[in-house]
Write a protein that holds these residues in place. Structure first.
Motif, mmCIF file in Angstrom:
data_model
loop_
_atom_site.group_PDB
_atom_site.id
_atom_site.type_symbol
_atom_site.label_atom_id
_atom_site.label_comp_id
_atom_site.label_asym_id
_atom_site.label_seq_id
_atom_site.Cartn_x
_atom_site.Cartn_y
_atom_site.Cartn_z
ATOM 1 N N LYS A 177 0.813 -1.214 0.000
ATOM 2 C CA LYS A 177 0.000 0.000 0.000
ATOM 3 C C LYS A 177 0.846 1.264 0.000
ATOM 4 N N ARG A 178 2.030 1.179 0.617
ATOM 5 C CA ARG A 178 2.894 2.356 0.685
ATOM 6 C C ARG A 178 4.331 1.968 0.361
ATOM 7 N N ILE A 179 5.009 2.830 -0.400
ATOM 8 C CA ILE A 179 6.398 2.602 -0.793
ATOM 9 C C ILE A 179 7.218 3.807 -0.357
ATOM 10 N N TYR A 180 8.347 3.546 0.290
ATOM 11 C CA TYR A 180 9.250 4.623 0.697
ATOM 12 C C TYR A 180 10.615 4.381 0.062
ATOM 13 N N VAL A 181 11.227 5.448 -0.445
ATOM 14 C CA VAL A 181 12.551 5.352 -1.052
ATOM 15 C C VAL A 181 13.509 6.201 -0.241
ATOM 16 N N TYR A 182 14.571 5.584 0.284
ATOM 17 C CA TYR A 182 15.573 6.289 1.082
ATOM 18 C C TYR A 182 16.857 6.482 0.270
ATOM 19 N N GLY A 183 17.421 7.664 0.325
ATOM 20 C CA GLY A 183 18.695 7.907 -0.350
ATOM 21 C C GLY A 183 19.230 9.284 0.016
ATOM 22 N N LYS A 184 20.549 9.441 -0.029
ATOM 23 C CA LYS A 184 21.183 10.727 0.254
ATOM 24 C C LYS A 184 22.019 11.160 -0.950
ATOM 25 N N GLY A 185 22.200 12.470 -1.094
ATOM 26 C CA GLY A 185 23.014 12.976 -2.196
ATOM 27 C C GLY A 185 22.448 12.592 -3.552
ATOM 28 N N SER A 186 23.305 12.094 -4.428
ATOM 29 C CA SER A 186 22.879 11.683 -5.763
ATOM 30 C C SER A 186 21.837 10.571 -5.698
ATOM 31 N N SER A 187 21.995 9.676 -4.739
ATOM 32 C CA SER A 187 21.023 8.592 -4.573
ATOM 33 C C SER A 187 19.661 9.155 -4.172
ATOM 34 N N GLY A 188 19.676 10.212 -3.360
ATOM 35 C CA GLY A 188 18.428 10.852 -2.968
ATOM 36 C C GLY A 188 17.728 11.489 -4.160
ATOM 37 N N LEU A 189 18.507 12.059 -5.080
ATOM 38 C CA LEU A 189 17.926 12.651 -6.288
ATOM 39 C C LEU A 189 17.265 11.579 -7.147
ATOM 40 N N VAL A 190 17.872 10.403 -7.206
ATOM 41 C CA VAL A 190 17.264 9.291 -7.930
ATOM 42 C C VAL A 190 15.948 8.903 -7.257
ATOM 43 N N SER A 203 27.633 11.431 -14.409
ATOM 44 C CA SER A 203 26.697 11.459 -13.295
ATOM 45 C C SER A 203 26.591 10.088 -12.634
ATOM 46 N N PRO A 204 26.748 10.011 -11.313
ATOM 47 C CA PRO A 204 26.610 8.730 -10.611
ATOM 48 C C PRO A 204 25.167 8.235 -10.599
ATOM 49 N N GLN A 205 24.233 9.094 -11.024
ATOM 50 C CA GLN A 205 22.833 8.678 -11.054
ATOM 51 C C GLN A 205 22.528 7.766 -12.239
ATOM 52 N N PHE A 206 23.341 7.856 -13.279
ATOM 53 C CA PHE A 206 23.015 7.182 -14.543
ATOM 54 C C PHE A 206 22.758 5.681 -14.405
ATOM 55 N N PRO A 207 23.687 4.896 -13.839
ATOM 56 C CA PRO A 207 23.437 3.447 -13.758
ATOM 57 C C PRO A 207 22.265 3.085 -12.849
#
Length: 272
Positions: A124-137, A234-238
């Motif tokens: 029912k609910r999805i949470y995505v955790y990330g910081k920096g570039s990972s947070g932008l993803v 960009s580290p976000q690409f992969p």
């Protein structure tokens, strides 16, 4: 770029930290191999000052029956992708992206993608955790999956990650994104999520056995030298490549409904 080669180097890089020092020496040789030397086991063993049995054990740790099978797969996967009309620095960027695309193809596990999407579609609910570039993803993932009906939230502040644990239960899925697999705030929050009964998914470039203690799925994405610092590309690409694969699979589950939801959200944005 319609043809992609299965390459075992990203697998070697992903399990690199699980190797012994001797095995890391062997891994480094194959990761940085320049194509000039014979790879017959006797010659490689002599060159690296290891036994042929060590090469065999290394190959088995990489998932092969022995060195011969490992070598066949390794040689099959080696391919060059030159860009003859581009300047040196442009070639470097293009080759880096091509390398990451090929590595992503090598790491792609379609059965795992189906399993993860099954989790995301049922919770029912999805949470995505990330910081920096990972947070932008994570923010990008939120915007995209919202458009096809997912109840998803991206959290980039470590204090809110901790506070969010009070909302977690067995009706939640939590996705953690960490290139290194060592982002303390993300990893600790995933451990808490698991204790709360949530389904836990880690997206990372490094595979470690300890992740299996608190993760239901560990999804690997491609790694390149200096990727975490974003020095070349960009580290976000992969990471986004893998997110796109999940997104594509999720649309297929209920294609008509999800495409309609996507259109409705675009219309709602146009009305503002």
């Amino acid at each position: 770029m319609e043809e992609y080669e299965r390459n075992i180097i990203p697998h070697i890089e992903a399990i690199y930290e699980t190797f012994t020092e001797l095995e890391k020496n062997i891994a480094d040789y194959f990761i940085h191999y320049d194509g000039k030397e014979d790879l017959v086991s006797k010659k490689v063993a002599k060159r690296l000052y290891v036994s042929e049995a060590s090469l065999s054990r290394f190959a088995k740790k990489c998932g092969y029956t022995g060195y011969r099978e490992f070598l066949f797969s390794y040689q099959q996967g080696r391919n060059a992708s030159p860009h003859p009309h581009a300047s040196h620095h442009i070639k470097k960027v293009l080759n880096s992206y091509q390398e990451l695309l090929n590595k992503s193809y090598s790491l792609m596990d379609e059965e795992q993608i189906i399993r993860i999407v099954d989790i995301l579609s049922k919770k029912k609910r999805i949470y995505v955790y990330g910081k920096g570039s990972s947070g932008l993803v994570g923010m990008e993932m939120k915007l995209r999956f919202m458009r096809i009906g997912a109840n998803i939230e991206a959290i980039t502040d470590e204090h809110i990650m901790k506070m969010n644990s009070v909302l977690l239960d067995d009706e939640c899925a939590v996705i953690g994104i960490s290139i290194s697999g060592k982002t303390e705030a993300v990893i600790e929050s995933l451990k808490i999520a698991k204790k709360c009964g949530a389904k836990v998914i880690l997206m990372t470039a490094h595979a470690e056995k300890q992740f299996l203690d608190f993760c239901d799925e560990v999804m690997l994405f491609a790694l390149k030298e200096n990727l975490e610092q974003g020095k070349a590309i960009s580290p976000q690409f992969p990471i986004l490549i893998m997110v796109d694969m999940l997104y594509s699979q999720m649309i297929q589950l209920d294609e008509y409904r999800r495409k309609m939801l996507h259109e409705y959200t675009l219309e709602a944005l146009d009305e503002r």
